[in-house]
Motif scaffolding. Structure first.
Motif, PDB file in Angstrom:
ATOM      1  N   THR A 107      -8.105  -5.322  -9.495  1.00  0.00           N
ATOM      2  CA  THR A 107      -6.912  -4.917  -8.876  1.00  0.00           C
ATOM      3  C   THR A 107      -6.603  -5.828  -7.540  1.00  0.00           C
ATOM      4  OG1 THR A 107      -8.070  -3.220  -7.444  1.00  0.00           O
ATOM      5  CG2 THR A 107      -7.171  -2.734  -9.570  1.00  0.00           C
ATOM      6  N   HIS A 108      -5.500  -5.710  -7.180  1.00  0.00           N
ATOM      7  CA  HIS A 108      -4.998  -6.681  -5.827  1.00  0.00           C
ATOM      8  C   HIS A 108      -4.271  -5.709  -4.986  1.00  0.00           C
ATOM      9  CE1 HIS A 108      -0.893  -6.048  -7.499  1.00  0.00           C
ATOM     10  NE2 HIS A 108      -1.296  -6.244  -8.812  1.00  0.00           N
ATOM     11  N   PHE A 109      -3.946  -6.364  -3.774  1.00  0.00           N
ATOM     12  CA  PHE A 109      -3.212  -5.877  -2.789  1.00  0.00           C
ATOM     13  C   PHE A 109      -1.738  -5.646  -2.960  1.00  0.00           C
ATOM     14  CE2 PHE A 109      -6.577  -7.645   0.123  1.00  0.00           C
ATOM     15  CZ  PHE A 109      -7.047  -6.489   0.475  1.00  0.00           C
ATOM     16  N   ALA A 110      -1.301  -4.519  -2.632  1.00  0.00           N
ATOM     17  CA  ALA A 110       0.120  -4.331  -2.759  1.00  0.00           C
ATOM     18  C   ALA A 110       0.920  -5.069  -1.866  1.00  0.00           C
ATOM     19  CB  ALA A 110       0.683  -2.816  -2.303  1.00  0.00           C
ATOM     20  N   VAL A 111       2.270  -5.626  -2.199  1.00  0.00           N
ATOM     21  CA  VAL A 111       3.141  -6.312  -1.607  1.00  0.00           C
ATOM     22  C   VAL A 111       4.523  -5.672  -1.340  1.00  0.00           C
ATOM     23  CG1 VAL A 111       4.504  -8.615  -1.564  1.00  0.00           C
ATOM     24  CG2 VAL A 111       1.813  -8.510  -2.471  1.00  0.00           C
ATOM     25  N   GLU A 112       4.760  -5.315  -0.151  1.00  0.00           N
ATOM     26  CA  GLU A 112       5.809  -4.587  -0.040  1.00  0.00           C
ATOM     27  C   GLU A 112       6.800  -5.045   1.210  1.00  0.00           C
ATOM     28  OE1 GLU A 112       4.518  -0.357   0.536  1.00  0.00           O
ATOM     29  OE2 GLU A 112       3.532  -0.509  -1.574  1.00  0.00           O
ATOM     30  N   ASN A 113       7.783  -4.940   1.209  1.00  0.00           N
ATOM     31  CA  ASN A 113       8.893  -5.308   2.186  1.00  0.00           C
ATOM     32  C   ASN A 113       8.854  -4.276   3.175  1.00  0.00           C
ATOM     33  OD1 ASN A 113      10.835  -6.621   3.901  1.00  0.00           O
ATOM     34  ND2 ASN A 113      12.380  -6.485   2.357  1.00  0.00           N
ATOM     35  N   LYS A 114       7.756  -4.240   3.987  1.00  0.00           N
ATOM     36  CA  LYS A 114       7.662  -3.087   5.098  1.00  0.00           C
ATOM     37  C   LYS A 114       6.636  -3.654   6.307  1.00  0.00           C
ATOM     38  CE  LYS A 114       6.351   0.547   2.841  1.00  0.00           C
ATOM     39  NZ  LYS A 114       5.939   2.004   2.506  1.00  0.00           N
ATOM     40  N   PRO A 115       6.648  -3.171   7.292  1.00  0.00           N
ATOM     41  CA  PRO A 115       5.575  -3.661   8.092  1.00  0.00           C
ATOM     42  C   PRO A 115       4.125  -3.423   7.554  1.00  0.00           C
ATOM     43  CG  PRO A 115       7.183  -2.328   9.369  1.00  0.00           C
ATOM     44  CD  PRO A 115       7.627  -2.254   7.898  1.00  0.00           C
ATOM     45  N   THR A 116       3.522  -4.457   7.450  1.00  0.00           N
ATOM     46  CA  THR A 116       2.150  -4.398   7.099  1.00  0.00           C
ATOM     47  C   THR A 116       1.070  -4.941   8.051  1.00  0.00           C
ATOM     48  OG1 THR A 116       3.327  -4.980   4.694  1.00  0.00           O
ATOM     49  CG2 THR A 116       0.777  -5.528   4.944  1.00  0.00           C
ATOM     50  N   LEU A 117       0.156  -4.186   8.154  1.00  0.00           N
ATOM     51  CA  LEU A 117      -0.933  -4.481   9.142  1.00  0.00           C
ATOM     52  C   LEU A 117      -2.223  -4.763   8.210  1.00  0.00           C
ATOM     53  CD1 LEU A 117      -2.392  -4.245  11.853  1.00  0.00           C
ATOM     54  CD2 LEU A 117      -2.910  -1.932  11.422  1.00  0.00           C
ATOM     55  N   LEU A 118      -2.745  -6.142   8.527  1.00  0.00           N
ATOM     56  CA  LEU A 118      -3.996  -6.600   7.844  1.00  0.00           C
ATOM     57  C   LEU A 118      -5.227  -6.472   8.786  1.00  0.00           C
ATOM     58  CD1 LEU A 118      -2.542 -10.065   6.415  1.00  0.00           C
ATOM     59  CD2 LEU A 118      -2.207  -7.486   5.506  1.00  0.00           C
ATOM     60  N   LEU A 119      -6.082  -5.698   8.457  1.00  0.00           N
ATOM     61  CA  LEU A 119      -7.381  -5.361   9.041  1.00  0.00           C
ATOM     62  C   LEU A 119      -8.470  -6.100   8.450  1.00  0.00           C
ATOM     63  CD1 LEU A 119      -6.946  -1.513   9.844  1.00  0.00           C
ATOM     64  CD2 LEU A 119      -6.567  -3.385  11.351  1.00  0.00           C
ATOM     65  N   ALA A 120      -9.027  -7.068   9.128  1.00  0.00           N
ATOM     66  CA  ALA A 120     -10.378  -7.879   8.474  1.00  0.00           C
ATOM     67  C   ALA A 120     -11.621  -7.513   9.320  1.00  0.00           C
ATOM     68  CB  ALA A 120      -9.848  -9.175   8.376  1.00  0.00           C
ATOM     69  N   GLY A 121     -12.696  -7.302   8.714  1.00  0.00           N
ATOM     70  CA  GLY A 121     -13.781  -7.529   9.713  1.00  0.00           C
ATOM     71  C   GLY A 121     -14.877  -8.708   8.815  1.00  0.00           C
ATOM     72  N   GLY A 122     -15.269  -9.422   9.817  1.00  0.00           N
ATOM     73  CA  GLY A 122     -16.062 -10.697   9.348  1.00  0.00           C
ATOM     74  C   GLY A 122     -15.507 -11.375   8.076  1.00  0.00           C
ATOM     75  N   ILE A 123     -16.703 -11.433   7.022  1.00  0.00           N
ATOM     76  CA  ILE A 123     -16.069 -12.063   5.888  1.00  0.00           C
ATOM     77  C   ILE A 123     -14.937 -11.581   5.074  1.00  0.00           C
ATOM     78  CG2 ILE A 123     -17.873 -10.907   4.335  1.00  0.00           C
ATOM     79  CD1 ILE A 123     -17.487 -14.796   4.342  1.00  0.00           C
ATOM     80  N   GLY A 124     -14.571 -10.429   5.677  1.00  0.00           N
ATOM     81  CA  GLY A 124     -13.483  -9.751   4.954  1.00  0.00           C
ATOM     82  C   GLY A 124     -12.106 -10.347   4.978  1.00  0.00           C
ATOM     83  N   ILE A 125     -12.269 -11.327   6.046  1.00  0.00           N
ATOM     84  CA  ILE A 125     -10.898 -12.144   6.350  1.00  0.00           C
ATOM     85  C   ILE A 125     -10.595 -12.848   4.767  1.00  0.00           C
ATOM     86  CG2 ILE A 125     -12.100 -14.148   7.214  1.00  0.00           C
ATOM     87  CD1 ILE A 125      -9.873 -14.423   9.256  1.00  0.00           C
ATOM     88  N   ALA A 126     -11.508 -13.250   4.138  1.00  0.00           N
ATOM     89  CA  ALA A 126     -11.379 -14.437   3.056  1.00  0.00           C
ATOM     90  C   ALA A 126      -9.928 -13.989   2.086  1.00  0.00           C
ATOM     91  CB  ALA A 126     -12.432 -14.295   2.180  1.00  0.00           C
TER      92      ALA A 126
END
Length: 275
Positions: A107-126
């Motif tokens: 499955t994949h991340f949702a793409v929505e036209n609204k304020p979207t906060l990306l939270l990444a930890g370490g290798i999770g930035i990929a």
């Protein structure tokens, strides 16, 4: 949400075009691996691939899962950390070596036209490099990235070219406490704007995001980085436990395969306390 028909995975033999180490340690444990672009009709950020070098013998049987970092018209880019025997061997690949890739999967991340906060930890930035590049409304995106090694070990620059990224280098306990407080504060702000939160990172990091998402009632998706062996749901080696709100009522409250039902789940559909 912009949704399309299911993306069918394909098996492909791809040539290595580059392998670039990140950071300055002698171990050389972080790498960007560039492969020739597979003939995919499309892919979605948050999905992953299974990869097996064609040089491997029967000692290294299983393919290894990797988040898709980004895809260009010419190449497929993966960002990974050496964590075991398989990734140690993958880090020895050279241009013109060939690998077998099965994907895109999951499955994949949702793409929505609204304020979207990306939270990444370490290798999770990929997976967020490709997400940001593909997003049609980049000015709606912001990122908070926490990391335990210096910033040059991670592909932060490929994100800062497009969006605002706040980073925290965690070196001591106070830094970790600050990370937890910042995540809460930024998720509160996103909830007030009726926005979306997307997170990827180690399980303690994801549990923090998950608990906040439930408490603040903010729309959130988590990408779970479970250990995967087959990538097609056959081996049951990568299960995650769902909540009572999981849409498939027969599987609600039970373990499901992360590779086929995930790796991206809505926070309210998971029970991370049971992991």
């Amino acid at each position: 949400t912009m949704e399309n028909a299911p993306i069918l995975p394909i098996r492909a033999e791809l040539a290595v075009t580059d392998l670039i180490p990140f950071g300055y340690d002698k171990e050389r444990s972080f790498f960007a691996l560039t492969l020739a672009r597979p003939q995919w009709a499309e892919w979605k950020p948050g999905q992953f691939i299974m990869l097996r070098p064609n040089s491997w013998n029967c000692e290294l049987t299983w393919a290894r899962p990797f988040s898709i970092c980004r895809v260009t018209p010419q190449s497929l880019v993966l960002f990974f950390q050496v964590a075991g025997r398989g990734t140690k061997e993958i880090a020895k690949l050279k241009p013109k070596d060939t690998v077998t890739v099965w994907g895109p999967l999951g499955t994949h991340f949702a793409v929505e036209n609204k304020p979207t906060l990306l939270l990444a930890g370490g290798i999770g930035i990929a997976p967020f490099a490709g997400y940001v590049e593909q997003h049609p409304v980049q000015n709606q995106l912001s990122m908070f990235f926490s990391h335990r090694l210096p910033e040059q070990y991670y592909p932060v620059e490929s994100l800062t070219r497009h969006i605002e990224v706040e980073t925290r280098y965690e070196q001591k306990q106070e830094d970790l406490t600050g990370t937890i407080q910042t995540i809460r504060q930024k998720m509160e702000e996103t909830a007030k704007k009726n926005g979306l939160v997307l997170a990827c990172g180690p399980m303690p990091f994801l549990k923090t995001v998950w608990k906040n998402a439930l408490e603040l009632n903010v729309s959130a998706q988590l990408s779970l980085e479970q250990r995967m062996a087959c990538g097609i749901g056959a081996c049951l080696g990568c299960v995650s436990v769902t909540s009572a709100l999981y849409p498939d009522k027969e599987k609600a409250g039970l373990p499901v395969q992360t590779c086929t039902k995930g790796p991206v789940f809505w926070a309210h559909e998971l029970n991370l306390d049971a992991q």
